[in-house]
Design an enzyme around this catalytic site. Structure first.
Site, short mmCIF file in Angstrom:
data_model
loop_
_atom_site.label_atom_id
_atom_site.label_comp_id
_atom_site.label_asym_id
_atom_site.label_seq_id
_atom_site.Cartn_x
_atom_site.Cartn_y
_atom_site.Cartn_z
N CYS A 69 0.80 -1.23 0.00
CA CYS A 69 0.00 0.00 0.00
C CYS A 69 0.83 1.28 0.00
O CYS A 69 0.27 2.37 -0.12
CB CYS A 69 -0.98 -0.01 1.18
SG CYS A 69 -0.22 -0.28 2.78
N HIS A 70 2.13 1.17 0.11
CA HIS A 70 2.99 2.36 0.18
C HIS A 70 4.19 2.16 -0.73
O HIS A 70 5.22 1.66 -0.27
CB HIS A 70 3.44 2.58 1.63
CG HIS A 70 4.15 3.86 1.86
ND1 HIS A 70 5.51 4.01 1.70
CD2 HIS A 70 3.69 5.07 2.26
CE1 HIS A 70 5.86 5.25 2.02
NE2 HIS A 70 4.76 5.91 2.36
N PHE A 71 4.12 2.39 -1.91
CA PHE A 71 3.08 2.92 -2.78
C PHE A 71 2.77 1.87 -3.85
O PHE A 71 3.65 1.06 -4.16
CB PHE A 71 3.56 4.20 -3.47
CG PHE A 71 3.92 5.30 -2.51
CD1 PHE A 71 2.94 6.15 -2.03
CD2 PHE A 71 5.23 5.49 -2.07
CE1 PHE A 71 3.26 7.20 -1.16
CE2 PHE A 71 5.56 6.52 -1.21
CZ PHE A 71 4.58 7.37 -0.75
#
Length: 171
Positions: A69-71
């Site tokens: 999720c990052h990124f």
């Protein structure tokens, strides 16, 4: 549990469950927020100030939750998680040294990021040197720390502050 000079992942999980320093005392985060796999060394009189030193490690696995999720398409461990790991270790040190209460981060003087932790990395090493340990009504630790990835320093933090509180309701 008697204080030791190193701790396994299983030990750290017990700390997160409140089974290391006693009920109502210092805990590490659990599950995904525990940012280390082991503490390889902890001393009461080490470091350049003679007030204590902590070294811990995190094994990097590309499947770690934050890489998804990052990124998207550009996976990197959030820098704030490395900073939080250093606060976690200052709090652990205070509990390890007999401090009563629950840990809360109180601030940091300066943080520098000069690199990143990618899913291709193998190991993150956290090194903290205690500068000051206050053992009064408030137990508080002040430390300087670094985060290394595969042996290269990529984050530096000065004056990491953590306090232990008997009552956190007014914090």
């Amino acid at each position: 549990m008697e204080p030791k000079n190193s701790y396994t992942k299983e030990d750290l999980i017990l700390c997160g469950e409140g089974k290391m320093f006693g009920e109502g005392n210092c805990r590490l985060p659990s599950d995904n927020m525990l940012m280390m796999d082991r503490i390889t060394s902890i001393t009461a009189d080490g470091g350049i100030h003679g007030k204590g030193e902590i070294v811990a490690e995190l094994d990097i696995d590309p499947s770690l939750w934050f890489f998804d999720c990052h990124f998207k398409g550009d996976p990197v461990m959030p820098g704030c998680l490395g900073l939080d790991a250093m606060w976690q270790l200052v709090g652990f040190y205070l509990g390890w040294s007999g401090g009563p209460g629950l840990g809360r981060a109180l601030g940091v003087g300066e943080v520098k990021f000069t690199g990143q932790i990618l899913p291709t990395a193998k190991k993150v090493t956290y090194r903290l040197v205690m500068k000051r340990v206050i053992k009064r009504k408030l137990f508080m630790g002040v430390a300087d720390g670094t985060v290394e990835v595969d042996g290269r320093v990529i984050y530096e933090a000065k004056d990491l502050k953590v306090g232990l509180f008997q009552d956190t309701s007014a914090f």
